[in-house]
Design a protein around this motif. Structure first.
Motif, PDB file in Angstrom:
ATOM      1  N   ASP A  21      29.709  46.404  44.239  1.00  0.00           N
ATOM      2  CA  ASP A  21      30.840  45.657  43.690  1.00  0.00           C
ATOM      3  C   ASP A  21      32.001  45.650  44.680  1.00  0.00           C
ATOM      4  OD1 ASP A  21      29.401  45.297  41.343  1.00  0.00           O
ATOM      5  OD2 ASP A  21      30.086  47.215  40.532  1.00  0.00           O
ATOM      6  N   ARG A  22      32.719  44.558  44.674  1.00  0.00           N
ATOM      7  CA  ARG A  22      33.888  44.437  45.537  1.00  0.00           C
ATOM      8  C   ARG A  22      35.133  44.287  44.674  1.00  0.00           C
ATOM      9  NH1 ARG A  22      36.408  39.604  46.229  1.00  0.00           N
ATOM     10  NH2 ARG A  22      35.439  37.731  45.346  1.00  0.00           N
TER      11      ARG A  22
ATOM     12  N   GLN B 129      29.612  35.616  45.960  1.00  0.00           N
ATOM     13  CA  GLN B 129      31.032  35.983  45.965  1.00  0.00           C
ATOM     14  C   GLN B 129      31.327  37.193  45.086  1.00  0.00           C
ATOM     15  OE1 GLN B 129      33.738  32.340  46.015  1.00  0.00           O
ATOM     16  NE2 GLN B 129      31.879  31.491  45.085  1.00  0.00           N
ATOM     17  N   GLU B 130      30.395  37.588  44.228  1.00  0.00           N
ATOM     18  CA  GLU B 130      30.633  38.712  43.337  1.00  0.00           C
ATOM     19  C   GLU B 130      30.356  40.068  43.992  1.00  0.00           C
ATOM     20  OE1 GLU B 130      28.449  38.266  39.768  1.00  0.00           O
ATOM     21  OE2 GLU B 130      29.106  36.203  39.384  1.00  0.00           O
ATOM     22  N   PHE B 131      29.740  40.084  45.179  1.00  0.00           N
ATOM     23  CA  PHE B 131      29.299  41.335  45.786  1.00  0.00           C
ATOM     24  C   PHE B 131      29.912  41.491  47.167  1.00  0.00           C
ATOM     25  CE2 PHE B 131      25.838  39.480  43.233  1.00  0.00           C
ATOM     26  CZ  PHE B 131      25.807  40.403  42.202  1.00  0.00           C
TER      27      PHE B 131
ATOM     28  N   ALA C  90      22.467  35.994  41.618  1.00  0.00           N
ATOM     29  CA  ALA C  90      23.867  35.844  41.226  1.00  0.00           C
ATOM     30  C   ALA C  90      24.645  35.233  42.380  1.00  0.00           C
ATOM     31  CB  ALA C  90      24.468  37.192  40.823  1.00  0.00           C
ATOM     32  N   ASP C  91      25.890  34.902  42.108  1.00  0.00           N
ATOM     33  CA  ASP C  91      26.772  34.302  43.107  1.00  0.00           C
ATOM     34  C   ASP C  91      27.098  35.326  44.184  1.00  0.00           C
ATOM     35  OD1 ASP C  91      28.605  32.892  44.546  1.00  0.00           O
ATOM     36  OD2 ASP C  91      29.865  32.336  42.849  1.00  0.00           O
TER      37      ASP C  91
ATOM     38  N   ARG D 139      21.277  41.036  40.872  1.00  0.00           N
ATOM     39  CA  ARG D 139      22.107  41.938  40.080  1.00  0.00           C
ATOM     40  C   ARG D 139      21.494  43.326  39.933  1.00  0.00           C
ATOM     41  NH1 ARG D 139      26.235  39.232  37.703  1.00  0.00           N
ATOM     42  NH2 ARG D 139      26.012  36.968  37.459  1.00  0.00           N
TER      43      ARG D 139
ATOM     44  N   HIS E  57      38.110  42.417  43.194  1.00  0.00           N
ATOM     45  CA  HIS E  57      38.423  41.027  42.889  1.00  0.00           C
ATOM     46  C   HIS E  57      39.938  40.847  42.783  1.00  0.00           C
ATOM     47  CE1 HIS E  57      34.260  39.738  42.031  1.00  0.00           C
ATOM     48  NE2 HIS E  57      34.098  40.982  41.621  1.00  0.00           N
TER      49      HIS E  57
END
Length: 407
Positions: free
Chosen positions: A58-59, A188-190, A185-186, A207, A61
């Motif tokens: 996870d990054r 941009q979420e990671f 998944a996208d 995911r 946001h």
């Protein structure tokens, strides 16, 4: 800490006043931080630690304030790398042209071969009926967009070490590790490091990742898809999942104790465990005594579950039983059963190795596949014949009938 510092300094000042030791020699520097430690044993939810083959996922946001033109450019870039967004088998994913870049060749079965497992989602429970009219409950497991990410040969496999046990030495160097991902998944979420794990396979980030030990002969190339036809109806599987978190519970909920009486002199001990001592010469509490404590949040495996039905359109397995660990929409791992009486002992009973390979001559498989003893919904209704059986009267019933006639 401040009180301890002042007290020690006062003691050294008293020593300086009563002796001829110079004060600089008594100068003390405190560099130790004293902390209080409580709860040596595990009492809370275990902390998640990434294995060595799993990077930070996870990054952080934050508001990027992108313009509509920039957002459209990002969507076009993602579609160029991974394909356009699409819904496949009921899962939002990307129709990437790189998934089937390699061809998978079937292998012959041999004793002791182990093939890969899959990642599934527990989506609910549904009843099924057998041909003899028996009603059974089946859990629905959705094989959600599984793909092979990477393969590590046996010489590069590091065993997963637990708190009290280690992987047996006889398995080291015998099996390789296949990393499987579920649910695209996208990106941009990671994080950037996590997305780098999928460059070899050419797939978007997943995911969920899992590592399965397999035989080197049953290896699959990166990017190979895994669906519900990896299994067959009638086969037996083992399902591993994490039980629901229950928190700190008493013995009645945690271990199923009956509890003490509600009346007859019992006071404030209705849900207590009762006597916990051993008695005799060693009056102590034996290790392993069932006591109140943390309940749930542990990985448990149910073995020898039969597959009653397979839906090939949405990749759903109907597995007998309704006590699979985990709550709805939680991830579970589906393995080939390791029960001794469920092993494959002959080549004619072997499962698809290394996975199901569709053939052009076969065409598309049917939407629903049923086990031989399962009643299909498009079959005629089950009917039973009522056979008249003579009524057997006991002596009490005969006496009761005579008494009613006499009245």
């Amino acid at each position: 800490m401040a009180a301890l510092r002042s007290r020690v300094l006062s003691v050294f000042q008293g020593i300086h006043a009563s002796s001829k030791i110079p004060l600089p020699l008594l100068d003390v520097r405190f560099e130790v931080c004293v902390t209080q430690v409580r709860g040596n044993r595990f009492l809370g939810i275990p902390k998640f630690r990434h294995p060595y083959w799993h990077l930070r996922k996870d990054r952080a946001h934050y508001a990027e304030n992108l313009t509509p033109e920039n957002k459209e450019f990002i969507r076009e870039t993602i579609a160029k790398d991974y394909g356009p967004p699409s819904v496949i088998s009921g899962v939002q994913t990307y129709d990437s042209p790189l998934k089937n870049i390699h061809k998978v060749e079937s292998i012959e079965w041999f004793p002791g071969v182990r093939r890969t497992s899959t990642i599934a989602k527990k989506i609910g429970i549904q009843p099924l009926w057998l041909k003899d009219g028996t009603r059974v409950m089946a859990s629905l497991l959705h094989i959600a967009d599984n793909h092979v990410i990477r393969y590590n040969p046996p010489e590069q496999v590091i065993p997963m070490r637990h708190r009290k046990k280690v992987v047996p030495q006889k398995t080291l160097g015998k099996f390789g590790a296949l990393i499987v991902g579920a649910e695209s998944a996208d990106p941009q979420e990671f994080t950037k490091e996590y997305c780098g794990l999928f460059k070899e396979s050419g797939l978007p980030p997943k995911r969920k990742l899992a590592r399965f030990l397999i035989s080197p002969q049953a290896v699959l190339p990166a990017g190979t898809p895994l669906n519900a036809l990896h299994y067959r109806v009638g086969d037996y599987v083992d399902v591993t999942g994490q039980t629901i978190q229950r928190g700190f519970q008493g013995v009645m909920k945690r271990w199923g104790f009956k509890g003490l009486r509600a009346t007859h002199g019992v006071t404030k001990s209705h849900r207590r465990p009762g006597n916990i001592g051993a008695g005799g010469n060693k009056a102590r509490v034996w290790p392993g005594k069932k006591m109140p404590g943390f309940m749930g949040g542990r990985y448990r495996t149910l073995r020898g579950l039969q597959i009653l039905r397979i839906n090939t359109e949405y990749n759903v397995l109907y597995v007998i039983g309704q006590n699979i660990p985990g709550q709805i929409n939680s991830y579970v791992y589906v393995h080939d059963s390791l029960c001794r009486h469920r092993w494959v002992t002959e080549a004619k009973d072997a499962r698809p190795l290394p996975t199901y390979i569709p053939k052009d001559s076969e065409g598309s498989p049917p939407e629903n596949l049923y086990a031989p003893d399962v009643h299909r919904f498009d079959d005629p209704t089950i009917t039973f014949e009522i056979v008249d059986t003579p009524v057997v009267r006991t002596g009490a019933k005969i006496a009761k009938a005579k008494g009613s006639k006499a009245k």
